[in-house]
Scaffold this motif. Sequence first.
Motif, PDB file in Angstrom:
ATOM      1  N   LYS A   1      99.890  51.146   5.132  1.00 24.48           N
ATOM      2  CA  LYS A   1      98.506  51.564   4.976  1.00 24.48           C
ATOM      3  C   LYS A   1      98.448  52.589   3.851  1.00 24.48           C
ATOM      4  O   LYS A   1      99.313  53.447   3.744  1.00 24.48           O
ATOM      5  N   VAL A   2      97.414  52.484   3.031  1.00 20.81           N
ATOM      6  CA  VAL A   2      97.250  53.359   1.887  1.00 20.81           C
ATOM      7  C   VAL A   2      95.956  54.149   2.043  1.00 20.81           C
ATOM      8  O   VAL A   2      94.927  53.594   2.415  1.00 20.81           O
ATOM      9  N   THR A   3      96.040  55.446   1.770  1.00 21.54           N
ATOM     10  CA  THR A   3      94.840  56.276   1.765  1.00 21.54           C
ATOM     11  C   THR A   3      94.786  57.075   0.475  1.00 21.54           C
ATOM     12  O   THR A   3      95.805  57.284  -0.182  1.00 21.54           O
ATOM     13  N   ALA A   4      93.583  57.501   0.129  1.00 21.71           N
ATOM     14  CA  ALA A   4      93.387  58.353  -1.039  1.00 21.71           C
ATOM     15  C   ALA A   4      92.350  59.404  -0.686  1.00 21.71           C
ATOM     16  O   ALA A   4      91.288  59.081  -0.173  1.00 21.71           O
ATOM     17  N   ASP A   5      92.672  60.645  -0.945  1.00 16.05           N
ATOM     18  CA  ASP A   5      91.773  61.762  -0.670  1.00 16.05           C
ATOM     19  C   ASP A   5      90.986  62.065  -1.943  1.00 16.05           C
ATOM     20  O   ASP A   5      91.484  62.722  -2.859  1.00 16.05           O
ATOM     21  N   ARG A   6      89.757  61.565  -1.985  1.00 14.12           N
ATOM     22  CA  ARG A   6      88.924  61.748  -3.183  1.00 14.12           C
ATOM     23  C   ARG A   6      88.625  63.220  -3.459  1.00 14.12           C
ATOM     24  O   ARG A   6      88.384  63.593  -4.602  1.00 14.12           O
ATOM     25  N   SER A   7      88.668  64.059  -2.436  1.00 14.73           N
ATOM     26  CA  SER A   7      88.402  65.483  -2.655  1.00 14.73           C
ATOM     27  C   SER A   7      89.558  66.165  -3.386  1.00 14.73           C
ATOM     28  O   SER A   7      89.365  67.221  -3.980  1.00 14.73           O
ATOM     29  N   ARG A   8      90.729  65.550  -3.372  1.00 12.64           N
ATOM     30  CA  ARG A   8      91.885  66.095  -4.101  1.00 12.64           C
ATOM     31  C   ARG A   8      92.063  65.449  -5.472  1.00 12.64           C
ATOM     32  O   ARG A   8      92.765  65.991  -6.319  1.00 12.64           O
ATOM     33  N   CYS A   9      91.475  64.282  -5.665  1.00 15.93           N
ATOM     34  CA  CYS A   9      91.683  63.496  -6.885  1.00 15.93           C
ATOM     35  C   CYS A   9      91.275  64.274  -8.132  1.00 15.93           C
ATOM     36  O   CYS A   9      90.221  64.895  -8.173  1.00 15.93           O
ATOM     37  N   MET A  10      92.129  64.199  -9.160  1.00 16.37           N
ATOM     38  CA  MET A  10      91.869  64.837 -10.453  1.00 16.37           C
ATOM     39  C   MET A  10      91.478  63.813 -11.518  1.00 16.37           C
ATOM     40  O   MET A  10      91.346  64.160 -12.685  1.00 16.37           O
ATOM     41  N   ALA A  11      91.352  62.561 -11.141  1.00 16.28           N
ATOM     42  CA  ALA A  11      90.996  61.477 -12.051  1.00 16.28           C
ATOM     43  C   ALA A  11      92.009  61.298 -13.181  1.00 16.28           C
ATOM     44  O   ALA A  11      91.652  60.968 -14.305  1.00 16.28           O
ATOM     45  N   ALA A  12      93.291  61.486 -12.857  1.00 18.81           N
ATOM     46  CA  ALA A  12      94.340  61.313 -13.861  1.00 18.81           C
ATOM     47  C   ALA A  12      94.542  59.845 -14.220  1.00 18.81           C
ATOM     48  O   ALA A  12      94.967  59.525 -15.330  1.00 18.81           O
ATOM     49  N   GLY A  13      94.283  58.936 -13.280  1.00 15.50           N
ATOM     50  CA  GLY A  13      94.351  57.510 -13.563  1.00 15.50           C
ATOM     51  C   GLY A  13      95.685  56.842 -13.313  1.00 15.50           C
ATOM     52  O   GLY A  13      95.795  55.630 -13.472  1.00 15.50           O
TER      53      GLY A  13
ATOM     54  N   ASN B   1     103.900  58.723  -6.168  1.00 13.36           N
ATOM     55  CA  ASN B   1     104.790  59.699  -6.805  1.00 13.36           C
ATOM     56  C   ASN B   1     104.213  60.281  -8.086  1.00 13.36           C
ATOM     57  O   ASN B   1     104.495  61.433  -8.417  1.00 13.36           O
ATOM     58  N   LEU B   2     103.424  59.505  -8.812  1.00 13.59           N
ATOM     59  CA  LEU B   2     102.862  59.985 -10.074  1.00 13.59           C
ATOM     60  C   LEU B   2     101.586  60.802  -9.909  1.00 13.59           C
ATOM     61  O   LEU B   2     101.194  61.507 -10.824  1.00 13.59           O
ATOM     62  N   CYS B   3     100.961  60.716  -8.750  1.00 13.90           N
ATOM     63  CA  CYS B   3      99.682  61.401  -8.549  1.00 13.90           C
ATOM     64  C   CYS B   3      99.867  62.919  -8.640  1.00 13.90           C
ATOM     65  O   CYS B   3     100.524  63.514  -7.779  1.00 13.90           O
ATOM     66  N   PRO B   4      99.285  63.569  -9.648  1.00 14.56           N
ATOM     67  CA  PRO B   4      99.496  65.009  -9.816  1.00 14.56           C
ATOM     68  C   PRO B   4      98.827  65.858  -8.738  1.00 14.56           C
ATOM     69  O   PRO B   4      99.256  66.976  -8.478  1.00 14.56           O
ATOM     70  N   SER B   5      97.816  65.334  -8.083  1.00 12.09           N
ATOM     71  CA  SER B   5      97.119  66.107  -7.049  1.00 12.09           C
ATOM     72  C   SER B   5      97.554  65.730  -5.641  1.00 12.09           C
ATOM     73  O   SER B   5      97.037  66.268  -4.669  1.00 12.09           O
ATOM     74  N   ARG B   6      98.498  64.782  -5.539  1.00 11.95           N
ATOM     75  CA  ARG B   6      99.015  64.314  -4.251  1.00 11.95           C
ATOM     76  C   ARG B   6      97.897  63.744  -3.378  1.00 11.95           C
ATOM     77  O   ARG B   6      97.879  63.888  -2.165  1.00 11.95           O
ATOM     78  N   ALA B   7      96.954  63.057  -4.002  1.00 17.14           N
ATOM     79  CA  ALA B   7      95.822  62.476  -3.283  1.00 17.14           C
ATOM     80  C   ALA B   7      96.146  61.134  -2.642  1.00 17.14           C
ATOM     81  O   ALA B   7      95.444  60.694  -1.748  1.00 17.14           O
ATOM     82  N   ILE B   8      97.214  60.501  -3.082  1.00 11.57           N
ATOM     83  CA  ILE B   8      97.604  59.175  -2.588  1.00 11.57           C
ATOM     84  C   ILE B   8      98.628  59.329  -1.475  1.00 11.57           C
ATOM     85  O   ILE B   8      99.588  60.092  -1.605  1.00 11.57           O
ATOM     86  N   ALA B   9      98.427  58.592  -0.386  1.00 10.29           N
ATOM     87  CA  ALA B   9      99.396  58.617   0.718  1.00 10.29           C
ATOM     88  C   ALA B   9      99.672  57.195   1.185  1.00 10.29           C
ATOM     89  O   ALA B   9      98.767  56.375   1.291  1.00 10.29           O
ATOM     90  N   LEU B  10     100.926  56.932   1.456  1.00 11.88           N
ATOM     91  CA  LEU B  10     101.385  55.636   1.952  1.00 11.88           C
ATOM     92  C   LEU B  10     101.958  55.861   3.342  1.00 11.88           C
ATOM     93  O   LEU B  10     102.768  56.758   3.541  1.00 11.88           O
ATOM     94  N   LEU B  11     101.501  55.079   4.297  1.00 13.23           N
ATOM     95  CA  LEU B  11     101.976  55.195   5.665  1.00 13.23           C
ATOM     96  C   LEU B  11     102.484  53.840   6.103  1.00 13.23           C
ATOM     97  O   LEU B  11     101.760  52.842   6.023  1.00 13.23           O
TER      98      LEU B  11
ATOM     99  N   VAL C   1      90.146  53.144  -3.246  1.00  6.51           N
ATOM    100  CA  VAL C   1      91.151  52.241  -2.679  1.00  6.51           C
ATOM    101  C   VAL C   1      90.526  50.854  -2.565  1.00  6.51           C
ATOM    102  O   VAL C   1      89.529  50.674  -1.877  1.00  6.51           O
ATOM    103  N   LEU C   2      91.094  49.901  -3.263  1.00  2.00           N
ATOM    104  CA  LEU C   2      90.610  48.520  -3.227  1.00  2.00           C
ATOM    105  C   LEU C   2      91.195  47.749  -2.050  1.00  2.00           C
ATOM    106  O   LEU C   2      90.552  46.848  -1.518  1.00  2.00           O
ATOM    107  N   ASP C   3      92.415  48.091  -1.659  1.00  2.00           N
ATOM    108  CA  ASP C   3      93.107  47.390  -0.580  1.00  2.00           C
ATOM    109  C   ASP C   3      93.864  48.417   0.256  1.00  2.00           C
ATOM    110  O   ASP C   3      94.924  48.887  -0.145  1.00  2.00           O
ATOM    111  N   ALA C   4      93.305  48.795   1.397  1.00  2.00           N
ATOM    112  CA  ALA C   4      93.899  49.833   2.241  1.00  2.00           C
ATOM    113  C   ALA C   4      95.150  49.360   2.975  1.00  2.00           C
ATOM    114  O   ALA C   4      95.929  50.183   3.449  1.00  2.00           O
ATOM    115  N   GLU C   5      95.350  48.047   3.055  1.00  2.00           N
ATOM    116  CA  GLU C   5      96.532  47.501   3.712  1.00  2.00           C
ATOM    117  C   GLU C   5      97.158  46.415   2.843  1.00  2.00           C
ATOM    118  O   GLU C   5      97.147  45.230   3.192  1.00  2.00           O
ATOM    119  N   PRO C   6      97.708  46.824   1.703  1.00  2.00           N
ATOM    120  CA  PRO C   6      98.288  45.833   0.795  1.00  2.00           C
ATOM    121  C   PRO C   6      99.552  45.216   1.368  1.00  2.00           C
ATOM    122  O   PRO C   6     100.203  45.787   2.241  1.00  2.00           O
TER     123      PRO C   6
END
Length: 77
Positions: A2-14, A52-62, A34-39
Amino acid sequence: MKVTADRSRCMAAGHCAISAPAVFDHGEDGLVVVLDAEPGEDQRRAVEVAENLCPSRAIALLDASAAAPARDAPPAG
Protein backbone atom coordinates in the motif's frame (compact mmCIF):
# COMPACT_ATOMS: atom_id res chain seq x y z
CA MET A 1 1.75 -3.24 -0.81
CA LYS A 2 0.00 0.00 0.00
CA VAL A 3 1.27 3.45 -0.91
CA THR A 4 0.42 6.72 0.79
CA ALA A 5 1.48 10.31 0.25
CA ASP A 6 1.14 13.13 2.76
CA ARG A 7 0.27 16.17 0.67
CA SER A 8 0.81 18.43 3.68
CA ARG A 9 4.49 17.42 3.69
CA CYS A 10 4.98 17.46 -0.10
CA MET A 11 7.48 20.01 -1.45
CA ALA A 12 6.55 19.38 -5.10
CA ALA A 13 10.07 18.18 -5.93
CA GLY A 14 8.67 15.76 -8.52
CA HIS A 15 10.91 12.77 -7.79
CA CYS A 16 7.93 10.49 -7.14
CA ALA A 17 6.20 11.18 -10.45
CA ILE A 18 9.47 10.76 -12.33
CA SER A 19 10.47 7.56 -10.49
CA ALA A 20 7.06 5.86 -10.48
CA PRO A 21 4.76 7.53 -13.03
CA ALA A 22 2.25 4.67 -12.90
CA VAL A 23 1.78 5.28 -9.17
CA PHE A 24 2.31 9.03 -8.65
CA ASP A 25 1.49 12.27 -10.42
CA HIS A 26 1.18 15.91 -9.45
CA GLY A 27 -2.02 17.88 -9.14
CA GLU A 28 -2.55 21.37 -10.54
CA ASP A 29 -1.05 22.72 -7.31
CA GLY A 30 2.15 20.76 -7.97
CA LEU A 31 1.66 18.47 -4.98
CA VAL A 32 1.78 14.69 -5.12
CA VAL A 33 -1.27 12.68 -6.14
CA VAL A 34 -1.39 8.90 -5.66
CA LEU A 35 -2.73 7.31 -8.83
CA ASP A 36 -2.58 3.73 -7.54
CA ALA A 37 -2.68 3.22 -3.76
CA GLU A 38 -2.19 -0.55 -4.11
CA PRO A 39 0.20 -1.09 -7.01
CA GLY A 40 1.33 -4.51 -8.09
CA GLU A 41 4.67 -5.99 -7.14
CA ASP A 42 5.99 -4.99 -10.55
CA GLN A 43 5.97 -1.39 -9.26
CA ARG A 44 7.74 -2.12 -5.96
CA ARG A 45 11.24 -1.02 -7.02
CA ALA A 46 9.94 2.22 -8.58
CA VAL A 47 7.93 3.05 -5.44
CA GLU A 48 10.93 2.31 -3.22
CA VAL A 49 13.04 4.68 -5.31
CA ALA A 50 10.33 7.36 -5.08
CA GLU A 51 10.10 6.90 -1.31
CA ASN A 52 13.88 7.15 -0.90
CA LEU A 53 14.23 10.20 -3.14
CA CYS A 54 11.40 12.19 -1.56
CA PRO A 55 13.12 15.11 0.23
CA SER A 56 10.15 15.77 2.52
CA ARG A 57 9.53 12.08 3.33
CA ALA A 58 5.93 12.44 2.15
CA ILE A 59 5.86 9.03 0.45
CA ALA A 60 5.29 5.87 2.49
CA LEU A 61 5.20 2.24 1.41
CA LEU A 62 3.52 -0.33 3.64
CA ASP A 63 3.68 -4.05 2.98
CA ALA A 64 0.29 -5.73 3.26
CA SER A 65 1.79 -8.32 5.62
CA ALA A 66 2.89 -5.56 8.00
CA ALA A 67 -0.59 -4.02 8.03
CA ALA A 68 -2.41 -7.16 9.15
CA PRO A 69 -1.80 -8.90 12.48
CA ALA A 70 -0.27 -12.34 12.33
CA ARG A 71 -2.91 -15.08 12.26
CA ASP A 72 -1.20 -17.09 14.98
CA ALA A 73 -0.66 -14.12 17.28
CA PRO A 74 -2.74 -13.92 20.45
CA PRO A 75 -5.29 -11.10 20.62
CA ALA A 76 -3.95 -7.81 21.96
CA GLY A 77 -4.96 -6.78 25.45
